[in-house]
Scaffold this motif. Structure first.
Motif, PDB file in Angstrom:
ATOM      1  N   PRO A 122      -3.637   8.813   5.686  1.00 49.88           N
ATOM      2  CA  PRO A 122      -3.389  10.479   5.808  1.00 49.88           C
ATOM      3  C   PRO A 122      -1.408  11.006   5.931  1.00 49.88           C
ATOM      4  N   GLU A 123      -0.972  11.017   5.334  1.00 49.08           N
ATOM      5  CA  GLU A 123       0.778  11.447   4.850  1.00 49.08           C
ATOM      6  C   GLU A 123       0.484  11.595   4.152  1.00 49.08           C
ATOM      7  N   SER A 124       0.388  11.305   2.144  1.00 49.57           N
ATOM      8  CA  SER A 124       0.181  11.298   1.668  1.00 49.57           C
ATOM      9  C   SER A 124      -1.194  12.775   1.098  1.00 49.57           C
TER      10      SER A 124
ATOM     11  N   GLY B 191      14.158   2.799   6.378  1.00 41.23           N
ATOM     12  CA  GLY B 191      13.851   3.157   4.922  1.00 41.23           C
ATOM     13  C   GLY B 191      12.893   4.485   4.702  1.00 41.23           C
ATOM     14  N   SER B 192      13.363   5.387   5.470  1.00 40.66           N
ATOM     15  CA  SER B 192      13.896   6.706   4.452  1.00 40.66           C
ATOM     16  C   SER B 192      15.438   7.535   4.849  1.00 40.66           C
ATOM     17  N   VAL B 193      15.382   8.895   4.830  1.00 37.78           N
ATOM     18  CA  VAL B 193      16.952   9.433   4.672  1.00 37.78           C
ATOM     19  C   VAL B 193      18.101   9.244   4.058  1.00 37.78           C
TER      20      VAL B 193
ATOM     21  N   LEU C  24       1.310  10.390  -4.783  1.00 34.14           N
ATOM     22  CA  LEU C  24       0.314   9.489  -4.504  1.00 34.14           C
ATOM     23  C   LEU C  24       1.196   8.285  -3.400  1.00 34.14           C
ATOM     24  N   SER C  25       1.868   8.620  -2.209  1.00 35.04           N
ATOM     25  CA  SER C  25       2.758   7.788  -2.122  1.00 35.04           C
ATOM     26  C   SER C  25       2.077   6.649  -1.252  1.00 35.04           C
ATOM     27  N   GLY C  26       0.561   6.224  -1.150  1.00 33.09           N
ATOM     28  CA  GLY C  26       0.122   5.531   0.221  1.00 33.09           C
ATOM     29  C   GLY C  26      -1.332   5.544   0.062  1.00 33.09           C
TER      30      GLY C  26
ATOM     31  N   GLY D  28       3.704   1.671  10.328  1.00 31.31           N
ATOM     32  CA  GLY D  28       3.614   0.349   9.956  1.00 31.31           C
ATOM     33  C   GLY D  28       3.665   0.026   8.204  1.00 31.31           C
ATOM     34  N   GLN D  29       3.941   1.304   7.751  1.00 31.95           N
ATOM     35  CA  GLN D  29       4.228   1.356   6.318  1.00 31.95           C
ATOM     36  C   GLN D  29       5.538   0.367   6.150  1.00 31.95           C
ATOM     37  N   TRP D  30       6.897   1.293   6.234  1.00 24.73           N
ATOM     38  CA  TRP D  30       8.067   0.545   5.711  1.00 24.73           C
ATOM     39  C   TRP D  30       7.718  -1.023   7.293  1.00 24.73           C
TER      40      TRP D  30
ATOM     41  N   CYS E  70       4.375  14.613  -0.007  1.00 25.90           N
ATOM     42  CA  CYS E  70       5.110  15.027   0.733  1.00 25.90           C
ATOM     43  C   CYS E  70       5.667  14.613   1.326  1.00 25.90           C
ATOM     44  N   PHE E  71       6.449  15.242   2.864  1.00 25.00           N
ATOM     45  CA  PHE E  71       7.789  14.955   3.280  1.00 25.00           C
ATOM     46  C   PHE E  71       7.999  14.392   4.993  1.00 25.00           C
ATOM     47  N   GLY E  72       8.609  13.241   4.816  1.00 25.23           N
ATOM     48  CA  GLY E  72       8.657  12.788   6.341  1.00 25.23           C
ATOM     49  C   GLY E  72      10.210  12.991   6.289  1.00 25.23           C
ATOM     50  N   GLY E  73      10.906  11.785   5.716  1.00 25.00           N
ATOM     51  CA  GLY E  73      12.263  12.005   5.871  1.00 25.00           C
ATOM     52  C   GLY E  73      12.630  12.192   4.445  1.00 25.00           C
ATOM     53  N   GLY E  74      11.998  12.081   3.366  1.00 27.91           N
ATOM     54  CA  GLY E  74      11.819  12.535   2.309  1.00 27.91           C
ATOM     55  C   GLY E  74      11.912  11.674   1.046  1.00 27.91           C
ATOM     56  N   SER E  75      11.960  10.698   1.365  1.00 24.50           N
ATOM     57  CA  SER E  75      12.051   9.415   0.245  1.00 24.50           C
ATOM     58  C   SER E  75      11.046   9.638  -0.995  1.00 24.50           C
ATOM     59  N   ASN E  76       9.599   9.431  -0.681  1.00 24.39           N
ATOM     60  CA  ASN E  76       9.089   9.365  -1.648  1.00 24.39           C
ATOM     61  C   ASN E  76       9.027  10.782  -3.053  1.00 24.39           C
TER      62      ASN E  76
ATOM     63  N   GLY F 150       1.014  -0.867  -0.024  1.00 25.91           N
ATOM     64  CA  GLY F 150      -0.422   0.154   0.595  1.00 25.91           C
ATOM     65  C   GLY F 150       1.072   1.808   0.306  1.00 25.91           C
ATOM     66  N   SER F 151       1.991   1.189   0.014  1.00 27.31           N
ATOM     67  CA  SER F 151       3.334   2.166  -0.014  1.00 27.31           C
ATOM     68  C   SER F 151       4.132   1.951  -1.119  1.00 27.31           C
ATOM     69  N   HIS F 152       4.689   3.463  -1.308  1.00 28.20           N
ATOM     70  CA  HIS F 152       6.821   3.419  -1.833  1.00 28.20           C
ATOM     71  C   HIS F 152       7.332   2.174  -1.427  1.00 28.20           C
ATOM     72  N   LYS F 153       7.485   2.274   0.083  1.00 27.58           N
ATOM     73  CA  LYS F 153       8.322   1.534   0.401  1.00 27.58           C
ATOM     74  C   LYS F 153       8.233   0.639   0.206  1.00 27.58           C
ATOM     75  N   LEU F 154       7.698  -0.071  -0.160  1.00 28.57           N
ATOM     76  CA  LEU F 154       8.440  -1.255  -0.783  1.00 28.57           C
ATOM     77  C   LEU F 154       9.585  -1.323  -2.240  1.00 28.57           C
TER      78      LEU F 154
ATOM     79  N   GLY G 196       1.277   8.495  11.144  1.00 27.60           N
ATOM     80  CA  GLY G 196       2.903   8.510  11.470  1.00 27.60           C
ATOM     81  C   GLY G 196       4.542   8.245  10.730  1.00 27.60           C
ATOM     82  N   GLY G 197       3.786   8.783   9.774  1.00 29.58           N
ATOM     83  CA  GLY G 197       5.212   8.345   8.349  1.00 29.58           C
ATOM     84  C   GLY G 197       5.460   9.859   8.362  1.00 29.58           C
ATOM     85  N   LEU G 198       5.064  11.023   8.833  1.00 28.63           N
ATOM     86  CA  LEU G 198       5.373  12.132   9.043  1.00 28.63           C
ATOM     87  C   LEU G 198       5.938  12.792  10.336  1.00 28.63           C
ATOM     88  N   ARG G 199       5.974  11.538  11.102  1.00 26.18           N
ATOM     89  CA  ARG G 199       6.173  11.836  12.897  1.00 26.18           C
ATOM     90  C   ARG G 199       7.686  11.751  12.660  1.00 26.18           C
TER      91      ARG G 199
HETATM   92  C1  LIG Z   1       6.371   6.876   5.083  1.00 22.36           C
HETATM   93  C2  LIG Z   1       5.769   7.160   4.449  1.00 22.36           C
HETATM   94  C3  LIG Z   1       5.526   8.479   4.352  1.00 22.36           C
HETATM   95  C4  LIG Z   1       6.889   9.768   4.577  1.00 22.36           C
HETATM   96  O1  LIG Z   1       8.524   8.780   4.488  1.00 22.36           O
HETATM   97  P1  LIG Z   1       8.958   9.719   3.339  1.00 22.36           P
HETATM   98  O2  LIG Z   1      10.738   9.108   3.195  1.00 22.36           O
HETATM   99  O3  LIG Z   1       9.387  11.167   3.083  1.00 22.36           O
HETATM  100  O4  LIG Z   1       8.514   9.000   2.013  1.00 22.36           O
HETATM  101  C5  LIG Z   1       5.150   9.136   3.485  1.00 22.36           C
HETATM  102  N1  LIG Z   1       3.917   8.354   2.839  1.00 22.36           N
HETATM  103  C6  LIG Z   1       3.481   7.170   3.310  1.00 22.36           C
HETATM  104  C7  LIG Z   1       2.361   6.514   2.703  1.00 22.36           C
HETATM  105  C8  LIG Z   1       4.539   5.959   3.791  1.00 22.36           C
HETATM  106  O5  LIG Z   1       4.701   5.160   3.840  1.00 22.36           O
END
Ligand SMILES: *Cc1c(COP(=O)(O)O)cnc(C)c1O
Length: 431
Positions: A383-385, A228-230, A412-414, A138-140, A262-268, A109-113, A336-339
């Motif tokens: 919620p992140e997306s 999973g990021s950074v 749309l990250s997830g 829990g996505q990562w 959207c931005f948590g650690g910057g990966s998507n 359900g997300s880009h983390k894979l 949670g992924g943006l915290r």
């Molecule tokens: C982990 C996650 C993020 C945030 O992480 P980035 O490394 O900034 O992408 C955003 N969206 C989803 C759905 C995530 O699982």
């Protein structure tokens, strides 16, 4: 809902290489060793990470081949669709064209894979037997558990306590894939014991869970840590998103001028924007690149650029980054992924150099547009997306005010199908 146009690449056309932006940027400030404060050498990281991944972390090669085994697994869900959000355009009555890359179609359900698969692959090929990690929403963790399973590795996931309680189904997903899930902070590690002694009621944080996962990797044989990021290598793996999108825009006979994530650690955000940025760095294009963070954890708009630890107790190397401080406790937002207190080094440097810009958005606005998007496009966003969607809506409305065209691409990250309790709270007015 309105019929939307979808651009799908044929399977055989999924990229054969990842793009490494470090080839096209001046050298970044080095990571520093947590105790000596000397620049980190690749060998310093070997107790923590697989060597193949460390090599990528430091590489300045522009194109890095995707191993064939990883590419085969990518084909389970890639290429992901590029979708014209006609329904959203209509609802906003905007002259802007809006496209999104739908990373929510991955099995987790997300880009983390996109990065979990290569991280598991390199560890497996070096004889590692077990992986540790942390997870927020829990996505990562879900992505890593299934990636590790593909390669016959065990996984131990430290899940931030707040999410462990708020998102019980994500825990079940990880367990279904065969992962072991521990609520963090825990009594399993010295780092966790120390934090629990000082703050027994803490909701936990990604920084705390990272400390625990690193400690476990260092103290367990044949075990390595994954993130999973950074990290630079995570940005690298995620460029598959932007590289595919670029080819899909050729099919659409269009081209974006505004790119949003959207931005948590910057990966998507890095993953969708860096492949386009390479044309700007070569002087051939110009983009408005917008990182959308949560106002509950605003490191880009309210943090400072400096060296800081990636975790709470100071076990990881010092990273040159925008940070709110490694002991910052983010608000208990649903995304949670943006915290996370900091931003990856590449994206931090790009913000410092004003090549990207950042906006922070509050939870209320995000859920409002999340619901609008669901009703227009049929997909309930994570919620992140929703932060990326909210920034997109702001830009589309600005285009309407200014009466000019604009081509927006957002990631749309997830999807948010395991975040329905958050939507329920919003719908009941109890956010
Ligand atoms: C982990 C996650 C993020 C945030 O992480 P980035 O490394 O900034 O992408 C955003 N969206 C989803 C759905 C995530 O699982």
């Amino acid at each position: 809902m309105k019929t939307t146009k979808k651009y799908l690449l044929p399977d055989q056309e999924i990229p054969k290489m990842w793009y490494n932006v470090l080839a096209d940027l001046p050298p970044l400030q080095p990571m520093l060793h947590p105790t000596t404060r000397e620049p980190v050498k690749p060998s310093d990281l070997e107790p923590l990470f697989a060597k193949g991944l460390i090599e990528q972390e430091f590489s300045t090669e522009r194109w890095i081949p995707i191993p064939e085994e990883v590419r085969t697994l990518y084909k389970i869900y890639r290429p992901t669709p590029l979708v014209r959000a006609s329904g959203l355009e209509k609802a906003l009555d905007t002259p802007a064209k809006i496209y999104f890359k739908n990373e929510s179609v991955s099995p987790v359900g997300s880009h983390k894979l996109n990065t979990a698969l290569p991280q598991a692959y390199y560890n497996k090929s070096e004889g590692i037997r077990k992986l540790t990690t942390e997870t927020g929403a829990g996505q990562w963790g879900s992505a890593l558990c299934i990636a590790a399973r593909h390669f016959g590795l065990d996984t131990e996931v430290f899940m931030v306590r707040l999410s462990y309680n708020q998102k019980p189904y994500r825990k079940v997903v990880m367990q279904t894939y065969g992962g072991k899930v521990i609520s963090s902070p825990s009594n399993l590690t010295q780092a966790g014991q120390k934090i629990l002694a000082e703050k027994p009621n803490t909701p936990g944080s990604l920084g705390m869970a990272i400390s625990e996962a690193c400690e476990r990797a260092l103290s367990t044989p044949d075990t390595r840590y994954t993130l999973g990021s950074v990290l630079n290598m995570v940005m690298l793996h995620q460029t598959i998103i932007g590289l595919e999108a670029e080819r899909q825009f050729e099919m659409a006979q269009d081209y974006p001028d505004t790119i949003i994530g959207c931005f948590g650690g910057g990966s998507n955000f890095g993953g969708i924007s860096l492949p386009f940025l390479r044309h700007q760095l070569a002087g051939k294009a110009k983009f408005d690149l917008i990182a959308a963070e949560s106002s509950g954890c605003p490191k880009l708009t309210k943090g400072t650029f400096r060296y800081d630890y990636g975790d709470t107790v100071g076990m990881t190397p010092l990273i040159p980054m925008y940070t709110l401080g490694c002991d910052y406790e983010p608000a208990a937002i649903h995304a949670g992924g943006l915290r996370y207190h900091g931003a990856g080094a590449i994206m931090s440097q790009l913000l410092k150099d004003r090549i990207i810009r950042a906006v922070d958005i509050d939870q209320e606005e995000c859920f409002k547009v999340g619901i609008l998007f669901s009703r227009c496009e049929g997909i309930i966003p994570a919620p992140e997306s929703t932060h990326a969607i909210a920034a997109t809506v702001r830009e589309a409305l600005k285009a309407k005010e200014e009466g000019r065209e604009k081509v927006i691409l957002f990631n749309l990250s997830g999807h948010g199908l395991l975040d329905l309790n958050a939507y329920e709270s919003y719908l009941n007015g109890q956010l």
